[in-house]
Design an enzyme around this catalytic site. Structure first.
Site, PDB file in Angstrom:
ATOM      1  CG  ASP A  99      25.033  39.341  51.963  1.00 38.60           C
ATOM      2  OD1 ASP A  99      25.375  39.604  50.798  1.00 38.60           O
ATOM      3  OD2 ASP A  99      23.918  39.665  52.431  1.00 38.60           O
ATOM      4  CG  LEU A 100      31.658  40.198  53.281  1.00 41.20           C
ATOM      5  CD1 LEU A 100      33.074  39.665  53.300  1.00 41.20           C
ATOM      6  CD2 LEU A 100      31.395  41.083  54.498  1.00 41.20           C
TER       7      LEU A 100
END
Length: 248
Positions: free
Chosen positions: A130-131
């Site tokens: 989840d970047l």
């Protein structure tokens, strides 16, 4: 580096990176609850895996620590969270009840460098990616090489989940790159109202999963973890011709 900012509404505290985009959330009276629907979907690997107390779950991108808190409360697994910005970790410790490091480790570095590091090969049973930065315009790490390194960071049998934006130019590129890195062993959950779409990618021996097996597992996950797992299973079964998954 983006500076973390906070907001609160309706008993929920939100993390931002200096913009209106929400980067994470925590319900003040139930810190381990997954408030945002996409964070619930990021746990869809539970349909296929049950980590033991000796196994590690990896989280790329700390956000408000929601995934870390949930994994530590509801599973036996250890967690390793990779976060680029130490200020985010500090904010999580001060305002988002980031757990003490007994079973939880935070490593400050670029996620792409972390998964490329040979010392992390085979380290994670599950890997949640989840970047996003403050602009939230697609993942900040999304190359074929990055996803190949994520594949290598998984144990011999493992599942990666990735938070993407369905209605965004970055979506087809990311899905194509994940398919390349994971030998086309990829499934997608339906897009949620906020626009997030979670993709699952699998590593390990290919097995046929019957409808009955998947639905039974989903019912167990829903009862134990209070997640809408039966709905997820039905969505995945709509892609049944593509299911080459893992033993549960």
């Amino acid at each position: 580096m983006d500076e973390p900012t906070l907001s609160e509404e309706g008993g929920v505290r939100y993390l931002h990176f200096g913009t209106e985009w929400v980067q994470g959330a925590m319900r003040l009276r139930a810190p381990a609850e997954l408030v945002l629907a996409y964070t619930q979907q990021m746990m869809a690997w539970l349909l296929f895996l049950e980590p033991t107390r000796k196994e590690e779950v990896g989280i790329l991108g700390l956000g408000a620590g929601a995934l870390t808190r949930f994994v530590l409360k509801y599973t036996q697994a250890l967690t390793v969270t990779v976060e680029w910005n130490p200020a985010v970790t500090a904010a999580c410790r001060m305002y988002f009840r980031l757990p003490a490091p007994a079973r939880s480790r935070v490593e400050h570095c670029d996620a792409a460098e972390w998964v490329a590091d040979g010392r992390n090969a085979g380290r994670c049973k599950a890997l949640m990616v989840d970047l996003y930065d403050g602009l939230a315009q697609g993942p900040v790490r999304d190359s074929v090489q990055f996803y190949q390194d994520c594949h290598r960071a998984l144990s011999d049998v493992g599942v990666m989940t990735v938070n993407l934006f369905g209605n965004h130019a970055s979506f087809p590129r990311n899905v194509a790159n994940i398919r390349t890195a994971f030998g086309n062993r990829v499934l997608q959950l339906p897009e949620i109202d906020e626009g997030n779409r979670v993709v699952l990618a699998f590593k390990g021996p290919a097995l046929d999963v019957t409808v009955a097996q998947l639905l039974l597992r989903a019912q167990d996950v829903e009862a134990r973890y209070r997640l809408p797992a039966v709905r997820w299973a039905r969505a995945l079964l709509a892609q049944r011709g593509r299911i080459m998954s893992l033993s549960v």
